[in-house]
Motif scaffolding. Structure first.
Motif, short mmCIF file in Angstrom:
data_model
loop_
_atom_site.label_atom_id
_atom_site.label_comp_id
_atom_site.label_asym_id
_atom_site.label_seq_id
_atom_site.Cartn_x
_atom_site.Cartn_y
_atom_site.Cartn_z
N GLY A 137 65.51 49.99 39.02
CA GLY A 137 66.78 50.71 38.86
C GLY A 137 66.55 52.20 38.86
N PRO A 138 66.29 52.81 40.03
CA PRO A 138 65.93 54.23 40.06
C PRO A 138 67.02 55.16 39.53
CG PRO A 138 66.38 53.40 42.27
CD PRO A 138 66.31 52.21 41.36
N VAL A 182 67.32 51.36 18.55
CA VAL A 182 66.18 52.00 17.89
C VAL A 182 64.87 51.42 18.42
CG1 VAL A 182 65.00 52.33 15.69
CG2 VAL A 182 67.50 52.51 15.81
N THR A 183 64.82 50.10 18.59
CA THR A 183 63.60 49.46 19.10
C THR A 183 63.30 49.92 20.52
OG1 THR A 183 64.00 47.52 17.72
CG2 THR A 183 62.50 47.25 19.57
N VAL A 184 64.34 49.99 21.36
CA VAL A 184 64.14 50.43 22.74
C VAL A 184 63.62 51.87 22.78
CG1 VAL A 184 65.28 50.96 24.93
CG2 VAL A 184 65.84 48.85 23.70
N ARG A 185 64.21 52.74 21.98
CA ARG A 185 63.77 54.13 21.97
C ARG A 185 62.31 54.24 21.50
NH1 ARG A 185 69.20 55.13 20.24
NH2 ARG A 185 68.61 55.05 18.04
N ALA A 186 61.95 53.42 20.53
CA ALA A 186 60.56 53.43 20.05
C ALA A 186 59.60 52.96 21.15
CB ALA A 186 60.43 52.54 18.81
N GLU A 187 60.01 51.93 21.89
CA GLU A 187 59.17 51.43 22.99
C GLU A 187 59.02 52.49 24.08
OE1 GLU A 187 57.41 48.88 23.01
OE2 GLU A 187 58.30 47.35 21.71
N ILE A 188 60.10 53.17 24.42
CA ILE A 188 60.04 54.23 25.43
C ILE A 188 59.12 55.36 24.96
CG2 ILE A 188 61.37 56.07 26.54
CD1 ILE A 188 61.90 53.49 27.89
N SER A 189 59.19 55.69 23.68
CA SER A 189 58.33 56.74 23.14
C SER A 189 56.87 56.37 23.28
CB SER A 189 58.68 56.98 21.67
OG SER A 189 57.83 57.95 21.11
N ARG A 190 56.53 55.11 22.99
CA ARG A 190 55.14 54.67 23.14
C ARG A 190 54.73 54.67 24.61
NH1 ARG A 190 56.33 51.60 18.32
NH2 ARG A 190 57.47 50.00 19.48
N LEU A 197 57.74 59.45 33.40
CA LEU A 197 59.09 59.25 32.88
C LEU A 197 59.85 60.56 32.79
CD1 LEU A 197 58.52 56.71 29.96
CD2 LEU A 197 59.29 56.26 32.27
N ASP A 198 61.12 60.50 33.16
CA ASP A 198 62.00 61.66 33.02
C ASP A 198 62.29 61.89 31.53
OD1 ASP A 198 64.09 63.39 34.75
OD2 ASP A 198 65.05 62.71 32.90
N GLY A 199 62.53 63.15 31.17
CA GLY A 199 62.72 63.45 29.76
C GLY A 199 64.14 63.25 29.26
N ARG A 230 68.30 61.35 29.43
CA ARG A 230 68.99 60.07 29.32
C ARG A 230 70.02 59.99 30.44
NH1 ARG A 230 68.91 58.95 23.61
NH2 ARG A 230 66.82 59.42 22.90
N PRO A 231 70.30 58.85 31.03
CA PRO A 231 69.64 57.58 30.73
C PRO A 231 68.16 57.62 31.11
CG PRO A 231 70.90 57.39 32.75
CD PRO A 231 71.24 58.73 32.17
N TYR A 232 67.42 56.60 30.67
CA TYR A 232 65.99 56.54 30.94
C TYR A 232 65.78 56.26 32.42
CZ TYR A 232 65.75 56.17 25.86
OH TYR A 232 65.88 56.41 24.52
N ARG A 233 64.92 57.07 33.05
CA ARG A 233 64.62 56.87 34.47
C ARG A 233 63.24 57.42 34.77
NH1 ARG A 233 68.58 61.02 34.86
NH2 ARG A 233 70.10 59.56 35.74
N LEU A 234 62.74 57.08 35.98
CA LEU A 234 61.45 57.60 36.42
C LEU A 234 61.62 59.01 36.97
CD1 LEU A 234 60.12 54.42 38.25
CD2 LEU A 234 59.45 55.24 35.99
N ALA A 235 60.66 59.87 36.69
CA ALA A 235 60.73 61.25 37.17
C ALA A 235 60.24 61.36 38.61
CB ALA A 235 59.89 62.16 36.26
#
Length: 410
Positions: free
Chosen positions: A255-256, A276-284, A293-295, A297-302
């Motif tokens: 999902g680019p 909260v769990t998703v954000r923690a996983e993204i942080s790791r 990873l792009d900095g 939101r929404p979460y995407r590849l840079a």
């Protein structure tokens, strides 16, 4: 009694049905006895190796060009071919399916073994030809030496051979088998040691080339097919990923346009995760993937992320079914129970299977039936039976498997 005579006596006993008495008999190695037993269970003909070359020269050239082993052939020629040709020996390199992609060395011996089907393009797996070094090395996953009368088919007993698997050092996957075949020199312990050392040198060369490919100009690549997910970032070797990180990168690559935490939560777990769990996983994941990873939101590849999933799709789109199978070592993240991944896994496997069933190449269909996904695929075995020449080993094997599957269904 000479060792060869003891082996010959045991061989005839095994063919008569007395396999149990052969195990532990002096002069018969356990590896050989076990291989004879497998060959007998498969109903192979001890008087004729049923090798097949159901492949055109153009297809053989294509398979060579796509094989990762092609890059290591200069090493094989330097270490083995040039060293053993004068001793009346030949060197063969097969792919992971057991097909001989290269057979080089002494011209006279090449002509001789050509008469028993040991030629480029032929399949020399153990389940096709019986006990032989390259086939049995592929079956057992370890170096093997087969001497004269230890071969299952009588025409091959005039030769000896020593072989060793060649693996991808990163994943452990067997890419093919390196083999030396010929007369007495191939039966020595020195030759087996030379083959093992040469296979190790090939593995190191392939690993070096992979590291070079991961140079500063190479883009990031995700390997999500098969049991061990990996990520290769520019300038770095491939690193293993946790299942969760591989799931996240797979979903983001698919999902680019990006995904919200809510959307990822639904795709990652059957009961959905908390934001909260998703954000923690993204942080790791950021600590592993860095600038990938792009900095925002929404979460995407840079940056674009190449994936082995996309490679399989591209080969299917260009009607390169054989290449797609070669690029498809196994299901997408097979341990994942993430709903988004399960859907992608099922779609990709269905696309590959459909392409195989449409293929007119019996080699492609046989390669599918040799895999876990295709082992009980009735339609694939039926397709193989229709494509293979009547009387061929592939046709007989397909008809036998169809009989077993029909019996199980009843």
């Amino acid at each position: 009694m000479p060792a060869d005579d003891r082996v010959s006596v045991a061989y005839e006993a095994a063919l008569s049905g007395d396999v149990a008495s052969v195990r532990g008999q002096p002069g018969v190695r356990p590896l050989v006895a076990a291989s004879w037993a497998r060959s007998l269970r498969r109903g192979l003909d001890p008087d004729r190796p049923h090798t097949e070359v159901a492949i055109t020269h153009a297809d053989l050239v294509g398979q060579r060009s796509r094989s990762p082993l092609a890059a290591a052939m200069p090493v094989v020629r330097d270490l083995l071919v040039d060293a053993v040709a004068d001793d009346g020996l030949i060197v063969a390199l097969s792919d992971g399916f057991g097909r001989l992609l290269w057979v080089e060395g002494n011209r006279r011996v090449r002509d001789e073994v050509g008469r028993i089907g040991f030629v480029e393009g032929a399949v020399w797996r153990e389940d096709v030809v019986g006990t032989n070094a390259p086939g049995t090395a592929l079956a057992t996953g370890r170096p093997v030496q087969v001497v004269g009368p230890e071969h299952f088919t009588r025409p091959v007993q005039a030769y000896s051979c020593a072989a060793a698997p060649v693996r991808d050092l990163a994943s452990g996957r067997v890419l093919g088998v390196l083999d030396v075949t010929g007369g007495a020199p191939a039966a020595s312990g020195v030759m087996l040691a030379l083959v093992r050392a040469s296979a190790a040198a090939v593995e190191r060369e392939l690993a070096r080339l992979t590291r070079d490919d991961a140079g500063p100009h190479a883009g990031p690549r995700l390997g999500a097919l098969g049991p061990t997910p990996t990520l290769r970032l520019p300038g770095s070797p491939a690193q293993r990923l946790s299942l969760r990180h591989a799931e996240l990168l797979t979903l983001l690559a698919e999902g680019p346009g990006g995904s919200t935490a809510d959307e990822l939560a639904v795709l990652l777990a059957p009961g959905a995760l908390s934001d909260v769990t998703v954000r923690a996983e993204i942080s790791r994941l950021r600590r592993v993937a860095g600038p990938l990873l792009d900095g925002g939101r929404p979460y995407r590849l840079a940056v674009p992320l190449a994936t082995d999933v996309a490679e399989v799709r591209a080969r299917l789109a260009s009607d390169d079914v054989g290449g797609a199978l070669g690029a498809y070592p196994g299901p997408l993240l097979p341990r994942s129970v993430a709903p988004g991944v399960e859907r992608l896994r099922a779609e990709l496997e269905a696309d590959v299977r459909s392409a195989v069933l449409r293929s007119a190449d019996p080699d492609v269909v046989e390669r599918w039936t040799a895999r876990r996904e295709g082992a009980d695929d009735h339609a694939a075995w039926d397709r193989l039976a229709r494509l293979s020449p009547p009387g061929s080993a592939a046709h007989a094997r397909a008809r036998g498997r169809l009989t077993l599957l029909d019996r199980a269904l009843r």
